[in-house]
Design an enzyme around this catalytic site. Sequence first.
Site, PDB file in Angstrom:
ATOM      1  N   SER A  46       0.873  -1.173   0.000  1.00 58.69           N
ATOM      2  CA  SER A  46       0.000   0.000   0.000  1.00 58.69           C
ATOM      3  C   SER A  46       0.909   1.222   0.000  1.00 58.69           C
ATOM      4  CB  SER A  46      -0.893  -0.029   1.238  1.00 58.69           C
ATOM      5  OG  SER A  46      -1.865   0.984   1.143  1.00 58.69           O
ATOM      6  N   GLU A  47       0.722   2.123  -0.964  1.00 56.66           N
ATOM      7  CA  GLU A  47       1.759   3.127  -1.230  1.00 56.66           C
ATOM      8  C   GLU A  47       1.895   4.198  -0.140  1.00 56.66           C
ATOM      9  OE1 GLU A  47      -0.774   2.472  -3.332  1.00 56.66           O
ATOM     10  OE2 GLU A  47      -1.668   4.315  -4.133  1.00 56.66           O
TER      11      GLU A  47
END
Lengths: 218, 233
Positions: A46-47
């Site tokens: 998840s960035e």
Amino acid sequence: MSLTREQLAMRVAQELQDGYYVNLGIGIPTLVANYVPQGMDVMLQSENGLLGMGPFPTEDEVDADLINAGKQTVTTIKGSSIFSSAESFAMIRGGHVDLTVLGAFEVDVMGNIASYMIPGKLIKGMGGAMDLVAGADNIIVTMTHASKHGESKLLPQCTLPLTGAGCIKKVVTDLAYVEIAEGKFWLKERAPGVSVDEIIRLTAGELVVPEVVPEMEF
Amino acid sequence: MSGFDKVVNSYEEAMEGLQDDMTIIAGGFGLCGIPENLINEIKRRGVHGLTIVSNNCGVDGFGLGVLLEDKQVKKMVSSYVGENKLFEQQLLAGELEVELTPQGTLAEKMRAGGAGIPAFYTATGYGTEVGKGKDVKEFNGRPYILEESITGDFAIVKAWKADRYGNLVYRHTAQNFNPMAATAGKITVVEVEEIVEPGELDPCQIHTPGIYVDRLIKGTFEKRIEQRTVREA
């Protein structure tokens, strides 16, 4: 019949491999996490700075300090790690993520993608999408093949502002699995019960159709 | 305490020197890990013409969104601003400028700014609106665009724990942009949930060394959740 959102996610999930680090975009791509084949280990990135994202928390587990890139509360899995945004995008831009799945408004025969902005209508921003498409080698775009009004989203040339240029090679739509190479779309598979004629009719960019187009298998 | 003690005792003192037209770099992602009370102090001070560099602009009535209420913000540099009606109104009315910046480029602009690197080449945004007018150079046959780094007059940061010397530890994904923001301010102000004495934090576990931190204050936080998603137990 065109694929449901769940079937789209199931078809994309067939592209996963054991040991993959995967970034899933918001919307249909997120659903892919529900169809990781049994016995296969993948780690979700998840960035906002999390590698090894787990399912949504139970009510008791909710923690305001633990969210995903869609700002949803999440959990971690065993073996996860948490880091800064710069570190997160070093992974993405450095090509360390094995597979990126994201949605789009349009793709074209040159592998261009438009996914973040409709001028005059939608001003939200690209978030991490431009970094993801520029940094990843293995990208799958998932979207409906055409708009509700029957306008193709697989175009000779994107009409909306681009998210990335010449970076898309694989597209899974509700009607077909299509690859992009040599300035053309290449029809590889069709959704069960969908005719090749319908796919041709709803593909505006040049489409190469082989003699036999197998149906997707689930 | 010694010259390394960064603790200040009021939010007024924490944001001392903030003036109109300054650039502020803010940590946080969505509403996670945002310096809630420092933002409220900026509102209280009533400064205008601010340029704010932050991944998002809060929501209506909370986080950076509160600075829109009295039109204190001239320009936002952000990757995603879709959660805020007032933002959209002011943008469409021409009262607010936005520089949409890819998230990874934004993080790198802060990181590079704090590290004394004035610009860097990246593939992100090449061939898009983001790349327009920017210098392009090929490396190994691939085109890259030149992006300039960012520094701020102030950086505002939220961490979990700190010692009095300003060594910081973040909690979970509340880390996000905070470590880069901390390096990129001429004056870096940090608010935390707990301050301990030097020596009480494990030196191996420090995320942001105190050298980057100028002022430190202990606050209490609402920690609002933007998308509360749960599953059945």
